[in-house]
Design a protein around this motif. Structure first.
Motif, PDB file in Angstrom:
ATOM      1  N   THR A   1      -2.638   6.568   2.729  1.00 21.79           N
ATOM      2  CA  THR A   1      -3.611   5.545   3.123  1.00 21.79           C
ATOM      3  C   THR A   1      -3.225   4.170   2.611  1.00 21.79           C
ATOM      4  OG1 THR A   1      -5.353   7.217   3.101  1.00 21.79           O
ATOM      5  CG2 THR A   1      -6.043   4.908   3.086  1.00 21.79           C
ATOM      6  N   ARG A   2      -2.920   4.071   1.315  1.00 21.81           N
ATOM      7  CA  ARG A   2      -2.608   2.761   0.742  1.00 21.81           C
ATOM      8  C   ARG A   2      -1.360   2.170   1.380  1.00 21.81           C
ATOM      9  NH1 ARG A   2       0.649   0.306  -2.749  1.00 21.81           N
ATOM     10  NH2 ARG A   2       1.851   2.222  -3.010  1.00 21.81           N
ATOM     11  N   GLY A   3      -0.323   2.998   1.525  1.00 17.99           N
ATOM     12  CA  GLY A   3       0.913   2.497   2.118  1.00 17.99           C
ATOM     13  C   GLY A   3       0.735   2.055   3.551  1.00 17.99           C
ATOM     14  N   ALA A   4      -0.100   2.802   4.318  1.00 20.88           N
ATOM     15  CA  ALA A   4      -0.339   2.446   5.716  1.00 20.88           C
ATOM     16  C   ALA A   4      -1.048   1.104   5.822  1.00 20.88           C
ATOM     17  CB  ALA A   4      -1.151   3.539   6.404  1.00 20.88           C
ATOM     18  N   LEU A   5      -2.007   0.845   4.925  1.00 24.22           N
ATOM     19  CA  LEU A   5      -2.740  -0.417   4.976  1.00 24.22           C
ATOM     20  C   LEU A   5      -1.854  -1.582   4.531  1.00 24.22           C
ATOM     21  CD1 LEU A   5      -6.201   0.735   3.565  1.00 24.22           C
ATOM     22  CD2 LEU A   5      -5.605   0.228   5.932  1.00 24.22           C
ATOM     23  N   VAL A   6      -0.996  -1.349   3.531  1.00 23.80           N
ATOM     24  CA  VAL A   6      -0.062  -2.397   3.108  1.00 23.80           C
ATOM     25  C   VAL A   6       0.900  -2.731   4.244  1.00 23.80           C
ATOM     26  CG1 VAL A   6       1.862  -2.903   1.548  1.00 23.80           C
ATOM     27  CG2 VAL A   6      -0.223  -1.864   0.651  1.00 23.80           C
ATOM     28  N   TYR A   7       1.291  -1.703   5.003  1.00 24.65           N
ATOM     29  CA  TYR A   7       2.232  -1.916   6.100  1.00 24.65           C
ATOM     30  C   TYR A   7       1.638  -2.761   7.220  1.00 24.65           C
ATOM     31  CZ  TYR A   7       5.438  -0.924   9.920  1.00 24.65           C
ATOM     32  OH  TYR A   7       6.321  -1.053  10.954  1.00 24.65           O
TER      33      TYR A   7
ATOM     34  N   TYR B   1      16.334   9.891   3.190  1.00 27.05           N
ATOM     35  CA  TYR B   1      16.254   9.619   1.754  1.00 27.05           C
ATOM     36  C   TYR B   1      14.961  10.105   1.107  1.00 27.05           C
ATOM     37  CZ  TYR B   1      20.289   6.659   2.613  1.00 27.05           C
ATOM     38  OH  TYR B   1      21.529   6.209   2.974  1.00 27.05           O
ATOM     39  N   GLY B   2      13.907  10.321   1.871  1.00 28.15           N
ATOM     40  CA  GLY B   2      12.667  10.842   1.317  1.00 28.15           C
ATOM     41  C   GLY B   2      12.060   9.938   0.271  1.00 28.15           C
ATOM     42  N   ALA B   3      11.697  10.518  -0.880  1.00 29.89           N
ATOM     43  CA  ALA B   3      11.055   9.760  -1.948  1.00 29.89           C
ATOM     44  C   ALA B   3      11.977   8.714  -2.551  1.00 29.89           C
ATOM     45  CB  ALA B   3      10.565  10.715  -3.038  1.00 29.89           C
ATOM     46  N   ALA B   4      13.288   8.831  -2.334  1.00 35.62           N
ATOM     47  CA  ALA B   4      14.252   7.874  -2.881  1.00 35.62           C
ATOM     48  C   ALA B   4      14.397   6.633  -2.013  1.00 35.62           C
ATOM     49  CB  ALA B   4      15.610   8.544  -3.058  1.00 35.62           C
ATOM     50  N   THR B   5      13.668   6.551  -0.903  1.00 34.92           N
ATOM     51  CA  THR B   5      13.744   5.381  -0.025  1.00 34.92           C
ATOM     52  C   THR B   5      13.165   4.165  -0.727  1.00 34.92           C
ATOM     53  OG1 THR B   5      13.416   6.846   1.871  1.00 34.92           O
ATOM     54  CG2 THR B   5      13.197   4.486   2.255  1.00 34.92           C
ATOM     55  N   THR B   6      13.920   3.085  -0.755  1.00 39.56           N
ATOM     56  CA  THR B   6      13.474   1.855  -1.409  1.00 39.56           C
ATOM     57  C   THR B   6      12.837   0.912  -0.400  1.00 39.56           C
ATOM     58  OG1 THR B   6      15.691   0.904  -1.118  1.00 39.56           O
ATOM     59  CG2 THR B   6      15.233   2.010  -3.207  1.00 39.56           C
ATOM     60  N   SER B   7      12.127  -0.110  -0.919  1.00 41.51           N
ATOM     61  CA  SER B   7      11.488  -1.098  -0.034  1.00 41.51           C
ATOM     62  C   SER B   7      12.512  -1.799   0.838  1.00 41.51           C
ATOM     63  CB  SER B   7      10.709  -2.119  -0.870  1.00 41.51           C
ATOM     64  OG  SER B   7       9.699  -1.487  -1.611  1.00 41.51           O
ATOM     65  N   ILE B   8      13.672  -2.112   0.262  1.00 41.02           N
ATOM     66  CA  ILE B   8      14.803  -2.662   1.014  1.00 41.02           C
ATOM     67  C   ILE B   8      15.771  -1.505   1.226  1.00 41.02           C
ATOM     68  CG2 ILE B   8      16.666  -4.355   1.033  1.00 41.02           C
ATOM     69  CD1 ILE B   8      14.987  -6.094  -0.797  1.00 41.02           C
ATOM     70  N   VAL B   9      15.814  -0.978   2.434  1.00 45.29           N
ATOM     71  CA  VAL B   9      16.476   0.303   2.666  1.00 45.29           C
ATOM     72  C   VAL B   9      17.977   0.238   2.399  1.00 45.29           C
ATOM     73  CG1 VAL B   9      16.949  -0.066   5.121  1.00 45.29           C
ATOM     74  CG2 VAL B   9      16.537   2.261   4.261  1.00 45.29           C
ATOM     75  N   THR B  10      18.593  -0.926   2.491  1.00 45.86           N
ATOM     76  CA  THR B  10      20.034  -1.006   2.232  1.00 45.86           C
ATOM     77  C   THR B  10      20.370  -0.656   0.788  1.00 45.86           C
ATOM     78  OG1 THR B  10      19.729  -3.396   1.866  1.00 45.86           O
ATOM     79  CG2 THR B  10      20.506  -2.703   4.030  1.00 45.86           C
TER      80      THR B  10
ATOM     81  N   SER C   1       8.332  -8.734  -8.500  1.00 45.44           N
ATOM     82  CA  SER C   1       7.781  -7.547  -9.138  1.00 45.44           C
ATOM     83  C   SER C   1       7.194  -6.565  -8.131  1.00 45.44           C
ATOM     84  CB  SER C   1       6.700  -7.945 -10.158  1.00 45.44           C
ATOM     85  OG  SER C   1       5.652  -8.641  -9.512  1.00 45.44           O
ATOM     86  N   SER C   2       6.918  -7.023  -6.906  1.00 50.00           N
ATOM     87  CA  SER C   2       6.403  -6.117  -5.868  1.00 50.00           C
ATOM     88  C   SER C   2       6.736  -6.700  -4.502  1.00 50.00           C
ATOM     89  CB  SER C   2       4.891  -5.926  -6.019  1.00 50.00           C
ATOM     90  OG  SER C   2       4.418  -4.956  -5.127  1.00 50.00           O
ATOM     91  N   VAL C   3       7.987  -6.513  -4.085  1.00 52.96           N
ATOM     92  CA  VAL C   3       8.458  -7.169  -2.869  1.00 52.96           C
ATOM     93  C   VAL C   3       7.740  -6.643  -1.628  1.00 52.96           C
ATOM     94  CG1 VAL C   3      10.362  -5.528  -2.612  1.00 52.96           C
ATOM     95  CG2 VAL C   3      10.514  -7.775  -1.546  1.00 52.96           C
ATOM     96  N   ASP C   4       7.390  -5.340  -1.609  1.00 46.87           N
ATOM     97  CA  ASP C   4       6.708  -4.811  -0.424  1.00 46.87           C
ATOM     98  C   ASP C   4       5.317  -5.413  -0.271  1.00 46.87           C
ATOM     99  OD1 ASP C   4       5.984  -3.580  -2.746  1.00 46.87           O
ATOM    100  OD2 ASP C   4       5.779  -1.576  -1.889  1.00 46.87           O
ATOM    101  N   ASN C   5       4.605  -5.595  -1.382  1.00 44.11           N
ATOM    102  CA  ASN C   5       3.285  -6.224  -1.314  1.00 44.11           C
ATOM    103  C   ASN C   5       3.384  -7.724  -1.046  1.00 44.11           C
ATOM    104  OD1 ASN C   5       1.539  -3.924  -1.933  1.00 44.11           O
ATOM    105  ND2 ASN C   5       2.538  -3.944  -3.921  1.00 44.11           N
ATOM    106  N   LEU C   6       4.462  -8.359  -1.528  1.00 46.24           N
ATOM    107  CA  LEU C   6       4.684  -9.773  -1.233  1.00 46.24           C
ATOM    108  C   LEU C   6       4.856  -9.978   0.267  1.00 46.24           C
ATOM    109  CD1 LEU C   6       5.348 -12.731  -2.022  1.00 46.24           C
ATOM    110  CD2 LEU C   6       7.729 -11.999  -2.328  1.00 46.24           C
ATOM    111  N   VAL C   7       5.682  -9.143   0.880  1.00 37.52           N
ATOM    112  CA  VAL C   7       5.898  -9.238   2.322  1.00 37.52           C
ATOM    113  C   VAL C   7       4.602  -8.962   3.077  1.00 37.52           C
ATOM    114  CG1 VAL C   7       7.097  -8.180   4.270  1.00 37.52           C
ATOM    115  CG2 VAL C   7       8.342  -8.675   2.163  1.00 37.52           C
ATOM    116  N   ALA C   8       3.832  -7.968   2.612  1.00 41.10           N
ATOM    117  CA  ALA C   8       2.566  -7.655   3.276  1.00 41.10           C
ATOM    118  C   ALA C   8       1.575  -8.806   3.156  1.00 41.10           C
ATOM    119  CB  ALA C   8       1.963  -6.389   2.659  1.00 41.10           C
TER     120      ALA C   8
END
Length: 441
Positions: free
Chosen positions: A163-169, A222-231, A313-320
């Motif tokens: 839920t949280r990840g979907a809303l951030v996305y 990559y599963g759980a090892a997937t990073t916010s920046i996939v490269t 400190s939180s690039v995925d939330n910054l982008v969101a």
């Protein structure tokens, strides 16, 4: 996007000169409409540049770690089984290396932001697009090879829905609408502007499908090892060509971002420069005005660097958060709002039997919309003639209506509030660790 095109064409048929999204906002709601649109454009464009700073620093740090024989991993203070820390010299072994990279690399881009004409970006944009296509093609091939090798078994830690990840996305997804600010200038440059609707539909559908397939495949690999920046996840092995190919792909993405960064900054500069530097400020020396403009552009770049440093400190939330404040209004709030104010209201008036206001005399018969056709003389039909912008206008049927516009606008406003709140809360609760270099034994 289609609502923006429909609204702009409606206004051109009534004799208005429309060159940008801001022009539409000004006609709909006066100065407030233009300011709102331009504020969202500035926020989104500076946000893209901020995300670019983080992306470049993260990938360059990963390349440094990989050249040293290791891979990046969050520095959580624990050494897991089969891992040991890399011993890198000088600041390369510092946990704050990513901040040093931002401070060292991004100022180099300052002179490139001084470019005044968009045509000078044609070559760099072509090179950047080529690098993106090649990098994405290579990553797709490598993902497919890994899946075939392990008989399409999913990586551990995959969660189908969070839920949280979907809303951030929600805020992140609207980055796909980053080109809405150049939609109308692009229409003016086309040989046949009437085909832009079809181009937009095919382009957005293809881009959406590509992003869903690419992101889903990477997460499956990559599963759980997937990073916010996939490269950053590429260095975990299994890629075609080994670590050398991984480093080349990461370097290609870095070059692509650096080549397009001045172009991303250009719309914000174009809006802010007249506000910060009035035209009558430099009447005698044009060189003084040019250098003041250069200082403004450098200041905007350093502002992006500062925000990137704080928001790392939180690039995925910054982008969101950037998407929620800049992209969501541009994509989901303003288009239906302007369409309702300028087009749908006139359609409702015509449906109720109220005579709509007559078009401007300079437009003539071709300026009438389809819902005004009952007022045309017998035997007359809408014809295409060059409009005020040199774009052919016609009495084609509009899209949407007052009800659908209200639903879309309300949903967009709710999305802005929800995406902003979720991104901020997620940022506050984020468990952040800097990256460190580890060797897999």
């Amino acid at each position: 996007l289609l609502l923006v095109l429909n609204t702009a064409r409606y206004l051109r048929q009534h004799g208005k000169i429309i060159n940008s999204f801001g022009d539409v906002g000004e006609i709909a709601f006066g100065c407030f409409g233009r300011v709102a649109v331009e504020a969202a454009i500035v926020t989104s464009q500076l946000g893209f540049c901020t995300a670019y700073c983080v992306f470049v620093a993260e990938n360059l740090q990963a390349i440094i770690f990989e050249v040293s024989g290791g891979i990046p991993r969050p520095a959580d203070g624990e050494i897991h089984h089969g891992e040991r820390l890399c011993k890198l010299p000088w600041i390369l072994g510092d946990e704050k290396l990513v901040y040093y990279i931002i401070a060292a690399v991004m100022p180099i881009m300052a002179p490139f932001t001084w470019t005044r004409q968009l045509r000078y970006f044609a070559c760099t944009n072509m090179v950047a697009s080529t690098l993106v296509v090649l990098a994405v093609f290579y990553m797709f091939c490598s993902f497919a090879a890994q899946l075939v090798e392990r008989h399409f078994a999913a990586a551990p830690g995959i969660v189908l829905f969070e839920t949280r990840g979907a809303l951030v996305y929600l805020g992140t997804a609207t980055f796909a609408f980053e080109g809405i600010g150049v939609l109308l200038p692009l229409e003016r440059s086309m040989a046949d502007p009437g085909k832009l609707d079809r181009v937009v539909c095919w382009t957005m559908s293809s881009a959406c499908l590509l992003q869903v397939i690419f992101a889903g495949t990477a997460y499956f690999v990559y599963g759980a090892a997937t990073t916010s920046i996939v490269t950053i996840s590429l260095g975990r092995g299994g890629m075609l060509g080994g670590m050398v190919a991984v480093e080349l792909v990461q370097l290609a993405w870095v070059l692509e971002v650096l080549l397009t960064l001045p172009l991303q900054l250009f719309p914000a500069v174009h809006i802010l420069e007249p506000l910060l530097l009035p035209r009558n400020l430099f009447r005698r020396r044009r060189s003084g005005l040019k250098w003041r403009k250069n200082i403004v552009r450098c200041g905007l770049l350093f502002l992006c660097m500062l925000v990137a440093t704080v928001g790392y400190s939180s690039v995925d939330n910054l982008v969101a958060l950037i998407g929620a404040l800049g992209c969501v209004p541009l994509a989901l709030v303003f288009p239906p709002l302007f369409h309702r104010a300028l087009v749908s209201s006139c359609s409702d008036a015509a449906d109720a039997g109220i005579q709509p206001p007559p078009p401007f005399p300079s437009v003539g018969l071709a300026g009438l919309l389809e819902h005004q056709q009952p007022h045309l003389p017998d035997g007359a039909s809408p014809v295409e003639v060059p409009g005020p912008n040199g774009i052919e206008t016609s009495g084609r049927k509009g899209i949407g209506g007052a009800t659908s516009d209200a639903i879309l606008g309300g949903s967009g406003l709710l999305a802005v509030i929800m995406a902003t709140v979720v991104a901020v809360v997620s940022w506050i609760n984020n468990d952040f660790h800097l990256q460190e270099c580890v060797l897999l034994t």
